[in-house]
Write an enzyme that holds these catalytic residues in place. Structure first.
Site, PDB file in Angstrom:
ATOM      1  N   LYS A  28       5.857 -10.585  10.497  1.00 29.73           N
ATOM      2  CA  LYS A  28       4.436 -10.797  10.195  1.00 29.73           C
ATOM      3  C   LYS A  28       3.932 -12.172  10.682  1.00 29.73           C
ATOM      4  O   LYS A  28       4.738 -13.064  10.988  1.00 29.73           O
ATOM      5  CB  LYS A  28       4.226 -10.661   8.686  1.00 29.73           C
ATOM      6  CG  LYS A  28       4.504  -9.249   8.145  1.00 29.73           C
ATOM      7  CD  LYS A  28       4.088  -9.168   6.684  1.00 29.73           C
ATOM      8  CE  LYS A  28       4.339  -7.793   6.102  1.00 29.73           C
ATOM      9  NZ  LYS A  28       3.853  -7.692   4.706  1.00 29.73           N
TER      10      LYS A  28
ATOM     11  N   ARG B 275      15.589  -2.192   3.944  1.00 27.95           N
ATOM     12  CA  ARG B 275      14.909  -2.587   2.709  1.00 27.95           C
ATOM     13  C   ARG B 275      15.801  -3.509   1.872  1.00 27.95           C
ATOM     14  O   ARG B 275      15.327  -4.446   1.237  1.00 27.95           O
ATOM     15  CB  ARG B 275      14.452  -1.359   1.931  1.00 27.95           C
ATOM     16  CG  ARG B 275      13.341  -0.636   2.700  1.00 27.95           C
ATOM     17  CD  ARG B 275      12.782   0.535   1.982  1.00 27.95           C
ATOM     18  NE  ARG B 275      12.028   0.171   0.789  1.00 27.95           N
ATOM     19  CZ  ARG B 275      10.802  -0.357   0.792  1.00 27.95           C
ATOM     20  NH1 ARG B 275      10.194  -0.614   1.934  1.00 27.95           N
ATOM     21  NH2 ARG B 275      10.188  -0.628  -0.334  1.00 27.95           N
TER      22      ARG B 275
ATOM     23  N   ARG C 168      13.249 -12.011   2.789  1.00 27.58           N
ATOM     24  CA  ARG C 168      12.043 -12.480   2.091  1.00 27.58           C
ATOM     25  C   ARG C 168      12.354 -13.663   1.166  1.00 27.58           C
ATOM     26  O   ARG C 168      11.522 -14.553   1.000  1.00 27.58           O
ATOM     27  CB  ARG C 168      11.404 -11.323   1.324  1.00 27.58           C
ATOM     28  CG  ARG C 168      10.650 -10.382   2.270  1.00 27.58           C
ATOM     29  CD  ARG C 168      10.284  -9.108   1.585  1.00 27.58           C
ATOM     30  NE  ARG C 168       9.352  -8.289   2.344  1.00 27.58           N
ATOM     31  CZ  ARG C 168       9.125  -7.010   2.091  1.00 27.58           C
ATOM     32  NH1 ARG C 168       9.762  -6.408   1.101  1.00 27.58           N
ATOM     33  NH2 ARG C 168       8.265  -6.329   2.814  1.00 27.58           N
TER      34      ARG C 168
ATOM     35  N   HIS D 176       7.788  -6.598   7.274  1.00 23.92           N
ATOM     36  CA  HIS D 176       7.479  -5.271   6.731  1.00 23.92           C
ATOM     37  C   HIS D 176       8.579  -4.328   7.187  1.00 23.92           C
ATOM     38  O   HIS D 176       9.102  -4.472   8.297  1.00 23.92           O
ATOM     39  CB  HIS D 176       6.128  -4.764   7.262  1.00 23.92           C
ATOM     40  CG  HIS D 176       5.924  -3.289   7.018  1.00 23.92           C
ATOM     41  ND1 HIS D 176       5.428  -2.810   5.823  1.00 23.92           N
ATOM     42  CD2 HIS D 176       6.199  -2.202   7.790  1.00 23.92           C
ATOM     43  CE1 HIS D 176       5.390  -1.484   5.887  1.00 23.92           C
ATOM     44  NE2 HIS D 176       5.855  -1.087   7.065  1.00 23.92           N
TER      45      HIS D 176
HETATM   46  P1  CMP Z   1       4.548  -4.575   3.015  1.00 26.50           P
HETATM   47  O1  CMP Z   1       5.958  -4.144   2.830  1.00 26.50           O
HETATM   48  O2  CMP Z   1       4.111  -4.955   4.376  1.00 26.50           O
HETATM   49  O3  CMP Z   1       3.575  -3.410   2.475  1.00 26.50           O
HETATM   50  C1  CMP Z   1       2.289  -3.670   1.953  1.00 26.50           C
HETATM   51  C2  CMP Z   1       2.048  -5.130   1.719  1.00 26.50           C
HETATM   52  O4  CMP Z   1       1.007  -5.431   0.808  1.00 26.50           O
HETATM   53  C3  CMP Z   1       3.276  -5.750   1.117  1.00 26.50           C
HETATM   54  O5  CMP Z   1       4.294  -5.835   2.062  1.00 26.50           O
HETATM   55  C4  CMP Z   1       2.709  -7.099   0.627  1.00 26.50           C
HETATM   56  O6  CMP Z   1       2.802  -8.111   1.613  1.00 26.50           O
HETATM   57  C5  CMP Z   1       1.229  -6.783   0.403  1.00 26.50           C
HETATM   58  N1  CMP Z   1       0.821  -6.955  -0.989  1.00 26.50           N
HETATM   59  C6  CMP Z   1      -0.132  -7.796  -1.419  1.00 26.50           C
HETATM   60  N2  CMP Z   1      -0.287  -7.706  -2.741  1.00 26.50           N
HETATM   61  C7  CMP Z   1       0.572  -6.769  -3.182  1.00 26.50           C
HETATM   62  C8  CMP Z   1       0.881  -6.235  -4.472  1.00 26.50           C
HETATM   63  N3  CMP Z   1       0.278  -6.649  -5.571  1.00 26.50           N
HETATM   64  N4  CMP Z   1       1.848  -5.289  -4.527  1.00 26.50           N
HETATM   65  C9  CMP Z   1       2.483  -4.845  -3.405  1.00 26.50           C
HETATM   66  N5  CMP Z   1       2.217  -5.331  -2.150  1.00 26.50           N
HETATM   67  C10 CMP Z   1       1.282  -6.293  -2.054  1.00 26.50           C
END
Ligand code: CMP
Length: 138
Positions: free
Chosen positions: A12, A88, A105, A118
């Site tokens: 990202k 994951r 992460r 992601h």
């Molecule tokens: P990602 O795995 O890219 O999928 C969706 C993204 O939304 C997640 O990572 C987070 O970076 C973002 N995000 C922001 N706020 C939230 C939240 N409250 N819960 C889950 N994802 C969130």
């Protein structure tokens, strides 16, 4: 027996901005993933909205799409046995504060929004996300 799978990974904007792309790619490679395809791109906000459509009812949707389109990203097809689950595990929890030691992460993420990577959450979504970025792939 586990199957050789493909999953979609994104490095990202927050990680690209901090020049972490090679370190993060090395994490995948040293954990047995093959980077089968990769490209560096920048999405428009509408492309990010399409990509994250499954989150369109969430309160964070607009900020999420602004963020993903705010700078270059690297999209990759990763291959490994059980790639979806293994990726994951290697990424760690969505919120870096809750991620286990040794995960990407935990190591590099800044916040739940700027969580550096992601990864597809299921084999079915991996196929959809791979064909979103790599039109010629299944
Ligand atoms: P990602 O795995 O890219 O999928 C969706 C993204 O939304 C997640 O990572 C987070 O970076 C973002 N995000 C922001 N706020 C939230 C939240 N409250 N819960 C889950 N994802 C969130």
């Amino acid at each position: 027996m586990s199957d050789l799978e493909k999953t979609l990974s994104i490095i990202k904007p927050d990680a690209i901005e901090r020049a972490l792309e090679n370190k993060i790619k090395e994490e995948f490679i040293s954990n047995g993933f093959k980077i089968a395809k990769e490209k560096k791109i920048q999405l428009t906000k509408s492309e990010a909205e399409l990509f994250y459509k499954v989150h369109e009812t969430k309160p964070f949707y607009s900020d999420l799409c602004d963020y993903l389109s705010s700078g270059p990203i690297i999209v990759m097809i990763l291959e490994k046995n059980d790639a979806v689950k293994e990726n994951r595990k290697l990424m760690g929890a969505t919120d870096p504060k809750k991620a286990d030691e040794g995960t990407i992460r935990k190591e590099y993420g800044i916040s739940i929004d700027k969580n550096s990577v992601h990864g597809s959450d299921s084999l079915e979504n991996a196929k959809i996300e791979i064909s979103f970025f790599f039109k010629d792939q299944q």
